[in-house]
Design an enzyme around this catalytic site. Structure first.
Site: not given
Ligand code: NAP
Length: 250
Positions: A145, A159
């Site tokens: 991130s 985080y």
């Molecule tokens: P999201 O929309 O909240 O989706 C998270 C996904 O991870 C969901 O499918 C969730 O499963 C799964 N998950 C959460 N905890 C878990 C666990 N303990 N074991 C297995 N699966 C788990 O998140 P996102 O925004 O797509 O983010 C994805 C990645 O990108 C993360 O690592 C995040 O830190 C990184 N990121 C995101 C952003 C942003 O702005 N969105 C920015 C920087 C980095 P369920 O559906 O079953 O809950």
């Protein structure tokens, strides 16, 4: 030996992980779709992978649970054989908070999911991919991130620190495995339009923050998935230990 076109995407039920699963299916990968709680969302992603003519395997499991991670990899082994790609995407944020108000339990969960979850999955993957272990090679992409660089002061330094660990891990492991057929890279998203922001208490954050992004808009999950897919592809054959920032210039 070429690495099998079998990929595991953790947290593939929603957001960036779901976009990665579909992008990889478009590129001819069979995809193991891991999720934590939301089975319905993950089932829809698996169905969309199959609609693209690829195989999908639905795998419930908390990446922070080492035994559950072992069981997931065993399930892939017995269904399809060893994998050739891993996307360590599953990750969490917690409510916006000052550091001095964060509990130890919160810190532990942040590190367990975001850092150890990546470590557990990567360990299993390396044992199957590395030529040192008789594997056919492969590629790993970790989701970092931009918070790893900016620190997220007053929001979620826990985080940010967990993603800083991902950056260092990616650099070190990429170099460690450089002669073993396994490339390890990371994608470092900026503010992306997904449901993760609701967990920080500001579901609209992706849009209310647009003015602090040089491109004046949040990124999309597919824009991150495109970077992940490229790093996994042969087009990135000389890229390892790298972190690719996908942040609209932020
Ligand atoms: P999201 O929309 O909240 O989706 C998270 C996904 O991870 C969901 O499918 C969730 O499963 C799964 N998950 C959460 N905890 C878990 C666990 N303990 N074991 C297995 N699966 C788990 O998140 P996102 O925004 O797509 O983010 C994805 C990645 O990108 C993360 O690592 C995040 O830190 C990184 N990121 C995101 C952003 C942003 O702005 N969105 C920015 C920087 C980095 P369920 O559906 O079953 O809950």
């Amino acid at each position: 030996m070429t690495a099998p076109r079998i990929a595991l995407v953790t947290g593939a039920g929603r957001g960036i992980g779901a976009a990665c699963a579909l992008r990889l299916a478009d590129q001819g990968w069979d995809v193991a779709v891991n999720y934590a709680r939301n089975a319905k969302a993950a089932e829809q992603v698996a169905a969309q992978v199959r609609e693209r003519g690829r195989r999908a395997l639905l795998l419930q499991g908390d990446v922070a649970d080492e035994a559950a991670v072992r069981a997931m990899f065993a399930a892939i082994d017995s269904a399809w054989g060893p994998l050739g790609a891993l996307v360590n995407n599953a990750g969490i944020v917690d409510m916006k908070s000052r550091f001095d108000e964060m509990s130890t339990a919160r810190w532990r969960r942040m590190m367990d999911v975001n850092v150890l979850g990546t470590v557990f999955c990567t360990r299993e993957a390396v044992q199957r991919m590395s030529t040192r272990h008789g594997g056919a090679g492969g590629a790993i992409v970790n989701l970092s991130s931009i918070a790893a660089v900016l620190g997220a002061p007053g929001m979620y330094v826990d985080y940010a620190a967990s993603k800083g660990a991902i950056d260092s891990f990616t650099t070190g492991l990429g170099r460690e495995l450089a002669t073993e057929g396994v490339r390890v890279n990371a994608v470092r998203p900026g503010i992306i339009d997904t449901e993760i922001h609701a967990a920080s208490g500001d579901a609209q954050r992706a849009f209310t923050s647009a003015s602090i992004i040089p491109m004046q808009r949040p990124g999309t999950a597919i824009e991150c998935a495109n970077a992940v897919a490229w790093l996994l592809s042969d087009e990135a054959s000389y890229v390892t230990g790298s972190v690719l920032t996908v942040s609209g210039g932020r």
